[in-house]
Write a protein that holds these residues in place. Structure first.
Motif, mmCIF file in Angstrom:
data_model
loop_
_atom_site.group_PDB
_atom_site.id
_atom_site.type_symbol
_atom_site.label_atom_id
_atom_site.label_comp_id
_atom_site.label_asym_id
_atom_site.label_seq_id
_atom_site.Cartn_x
_atom_site.Cartn_y
_atom_site.Cartn_z
ATOM 1 N N THR A 152 -10.821 -22.055 4.457
ATOM 2 C CA THR A 152 -11.992 -22.912 4.281
ATOM 3 C C THR A 152 -11.721 -24.383 4.608
ATOM 4 N N ARG A 153 -10.460 -24.735 4.870
ATOM 5 C CA ARG A 153 -10.159 -26.154 5.138
ATOM 6 C C ARG A 153 -10.673 -26.577 6.517
ATOM 7 N N LYS A 154 -11.010 -27.870 6.622
ATOM 8 C CA LYS A 154 -11.262 -28.459 7.947
ATOM 9 C C LYS A 154 -9.955 -29.057 8.455
ATOM 10 N N GLY A 209 -10.415 -33.472 -1.614
ATOM 11 C CA GLY A 209 -11.840 -33.246 -1.819
ATOM 12 C C GLY A 209 -12.531 -33.198 -0.457
ATOM 13 N N ALA A 210 -13.855 -33.291 -0.461
ATOM 14 C CA ALA A 210 -14.617 -33.166 0.790
ATOM 15 C C ALA A 210 -14.238 -34.264 1.798
ATOM 16 N N ASP A 211 -14.160 -35.501 1.331
ATOM 17 C CA ASP A 211 -13.852 -36.611 2.244
ATOM 18 C C ASP A 211 -12.448 -36.481 2.816
ATOM 19 N N ASP A 244 -10.744 -33.742 3.133
ATOM 20 C CA ASP A 244 -10.747 -32.582 4.035
ATOM 21 C C ASP A 244 -11.295 -32.963 5.412
ATOM 22 N N SER A 245 -12.314 -33.828 5.425
ATOM 23 C CA SER A 245 -12.903 -34.260 6.700
ATOM 24 C C SER A 245 -11.971 -35.163 7.484
ATOM 25 N N ARG A 263 -8.140 -28.216 0.870
ATOM 26 C CA ARG A 263 -9.198 -28.405 -0.127
ATOM 27 C C ARG A 263 -9.604 -27.094 -0.814
ATOM 28 N N PRO A 272 -12.345 -24.896 -2.400
ATOM 29 C CA PRO A 272 -13.805 -24.914 -2.226
ATOM 30 C C PRO A 272 -14.510 -25.480 -3.466
ATOM 31 N N ASN A 273 -15.538 -26.260 -3.234
ATOM 32 C CA ASN A 273 -16.314 -26.899 -4.314
ATOM 33 C C ASN A 273 -15.462 -27.740 -5.261
ATOM 34 N N ASN A 274 -14.336 -28.182 -4.784
ATOM 35 C CA ASN A 274 -13.447 -29.023 -5.593
ATOM 36 C C ASN A 274 -12.982 -28.369 -6.884
#
Ligand code: URA
Ligand code: SF4
Length: 192
Positions: free
Chosen positions: A23-25, A46-48, A50-51, A87, A89-91
């Motif tokens: 699921t990681r970017k 987290g999401a940021d 990971d991006s 990351r 998922p969903n932290n």
């Protein structure tokens, strides 16, 4: 056992040792100066993060930056990483198996960086590194020495976003870290 951080990073980029790879970017290996004897260890991207592929670049990271700024710690002169490099998922918290699978990388990072001081950000970092018997509420703010490394457990900056009242303890803990680093690390580079 890897000889350089970059070697580990290259392996981490292609790592499929746990399901977080699905699921990681981006993998988030670590940033900062590995030569100043001080590490900060969080939980996971987290999401940021990971991006972008860098640790603590989101809201929690901005809060940590503010504390660094206020205390005169240069962020780029400490080394920052996490328990898991991908990351959850969903932290959610990393699962036991995920943290275990990823631990070899962190262990190798520590071997190469040879920190004198490690700041443990939150319960996940604390429990995975010092043991399940520890809890952050009780352990925070007190130095724990193990195998020549001084550990300072403190709250995770994301916890401060949920509860403002924790900010003062976090601040005091980092102040303690700075004071210790002043004595222990003869690097002027860490501070402004
Ligand atoms: N939270 C963490 O534990 N690590 C990061 O890199 C970002 C947020
Ligand atoms: Fe590999 Fe760690 Fe990512 Fe899991 S979290 S896939 S062990 S790098």
């Amino acid at each position: 056992m890897f000889e350089t951080l970059e070697e580990i990073n290259q392996v981490v980029k292609n790592c499929k040792k746990c399901k977080l790879c699905n699921t990681r970017k981006n993998t988030v290996f670590g940033t900062g100066n590995p030569n100043n004897g001080i590490m900060f260890i969080g939980e996971g991207p987290g999401a940021d993060e990971d991006s972008i592929g860098e640790p603590f670049v989101g809201k929690a990271g901005k809060l940590m930056n503010q504390a660094f700024l206020g205390l005169g710690i240069k962020r780029e002169e400490v080394y920052i990483t996490n328990i898991v490099k991908c990351r959850p998922p969903n932290n959610r918290n990393p699962e036991k198996e995920e943290a275990f699978a990823c631990m070899d990388y962190l262990r190798n990072q520590v071997i190469l960086i040879k920190p004198k001081i490690i700041v443990l950000l939150g319960n996940v970092a604390l429990k995975n590194i010092l043991g399940e018997e520890y809890g952050i509420t009780k352990a925070r703010g007190k130095w724990i020495e193990k195998k020549g490394i001084l550990y300072m457990p403190t709250f995770h900056p994301a916890a401060l976003l949920r509860n403002e009242n924790l900010k003062i303890d976090f601040w005091n803990d980092l102040k303690e870290v700075k004071a210790k680093a002043d004595i222990f690390l003869n690097s002027n580079d860490i501070y402004k």
